[in-house]
Design an enzyme around this catalytic site. Structure first.
Site, short mmCIF file in Angstrom:
data_model
loop_
_atom_site.label_atom_id
_atom_site.label_comp_id
_atom_site.label_asym_id
_atom_site.label_seq_id
_atom_site.Cartn_x
_atom_site.Cartn_y
_atom_site.Cartn_z
N GLY A 242 0.77 -1.23 0.05
CA GLY A 242 0.00 -0.01 0.03
C GLY A 242 0.82 1.13 -0.07
CG HIS A 262 9.13 12.73 12.70
ND1 HIS A 262 10.17 12.79 13.46
CD2 HIS A 262 9.15 11.77 11.83
CE1 HIS A 262 10.79 11.53 13.00
NE2 HIS A 262 10.24 11.04 12.11
#
Length: 351
Positions: A242, A262
């Protein structure tokens, strides 16, 4: 490692700076870059592994490793200043407790991290931080003309070094994260872009009736097979190819993303969160595992990692709870509980 312990260490280092004139303390800070490069030389040539069997002179080490004895002696002597090795009166170097994690076979080895920091691509991006302060543009794409991810795709050996380093940090945090969060006693946990499944394996070991799904790129899933098998949980994990920016074909009760947001700016974080939201059944939750950085708080490690994100990623940063919860709301999710550990925080997003 607990934040309180790190904060105490930082206070002791600050106190030590006050024992000498300010210019002496500042000089010591200015040569810290050299320490990183010296550690990189040891990691590159496997010197710590060669010292694992006992003390040795630089000449003995150089003979084993095919290095220059005089240069090696000088490098090791300099690292003795920082306590990485110890030099005795017979000219032998001893690997200290601090130097042990430079060994490749150490259970908490940081050798891959040290090698990653010393890559020419990483160092060049750090060298561009002065321009970043002036322009606000992240260093890596400005210096290299492409994102770090595109660079890794073109340099698979560097990507493997980086991935090994990141896996080590997840392994260091996994036990705390597995015990600090109320993972379900049964059901399914999906690890989104979770590498070889390091965190997922930790959760499944804590919850023997839980099943797992690992969503990753095809090449990473091939490596995950062996890792999950060695961890004893492969039979409970479904491997799913995916792309977290596009679509997740995975139904689960909990979706976990460790150190994902982040790496990205707000716009791309929203793309990731919305793709996850589209896959989530009603009542499911996402858990964002992120080192938390409040704007006006100094964190011993996170504040430095935040600048690493500034230099190495495309708009990535460490965020505060409020900043993460704003992204959660904008992605169509509801903020849930916040669980703090001695390391990263675990921020819930509810469908």
């Amino acid at each position: 490692m607990a934040r309180a312990v790190l904060a105490a260490r930082r206070l002791l280092l600050h106190a030590a700076d006050h024992l000498v004139p300010p210019e002496v303390a500042l000089f010591d800070h200015t040569v810290a870059f050299g320490r990183t490069r010296l550690l990189g030389a040891l990691a590159e040539h496997g010197v710590a592994d060669a010292l694992a069997g006992g003390p040795a002179t630089a000449a003995e080490l150089a003979g084993r490793l095919g290095l220059d004895a005089d240069s090696l002696h000088r490098v090791l002597r300099a690292l003795a200043v920082y306590g990485i090795v110890r030099l005795d009166r017979r000219g032998r170097f001893h690997l200290t407790a601090v130097g042990q994690p430079l060994r490749d076979d150490h259970p908490r080895s940081l050798r891959a991290w040290v090698r990653y920091l010393n890559l020419d691509s990483t160092q060049a991006a750090w060298a561009g931080v002065g321009d970043t302060v002036r322009t606000g543009e992240p260093s890596f794409p400005a210096v290299h003309g492409r994102s770090v991810w595109d660079h890794f795709a073109a340099h698979p050996e560097e990507e493997r070094t980086f991935a090994t380093a990141m896996r080590t940090f997840t392994e260091l945090d996994a036990a705390a994260m597995a015990s600090a969060y109320p993972w379900p006693e049964q059901g399914t946990v999906c690890d989104v872009a979770g590498g070889v499944g390091t965190l997922l394996a930790g959760v499944l070991r804590e919850r023997p009736r839980v099943l797992g799904v690992l969503v990753e790129a095809k090449g990473v899933l091939a490596e995950a097979e062996a890792y999950l098998d060695a961890a004893g949980v492969r039979d409970r994990v479904t491997l799913t190819e995916g792309n977290m920016f596009e679509r997740l074909d995975a139904k689960a009760d909990v979706y976990v993303m460790k150190d994902i947001l982040h790496d990205w700016d707000d716009e791309r974080c929203l793309t990731i969160l919305r793709a996850t939201r589209a896959a989530m059944p009603e009542g499911a939750r996402s858990v964002l595992v992120e080192a938390l950085q409040e704007r006006n708080a100094v964190e011993p490690i996170t504040s430095l990692v935040d600048v690493h994100m500034l230099t190495q990623t495309d708009g990535g940063r460490q965020r505060s709870v409020a900043e993460l919860q704003r992204l959660i709301r904008e992605a169509g999710l509801r903020p849930g509980a916040v669980h703090r550990t001695g390391g990263p925080g675990l921020i819930e997003a509810l469908a």
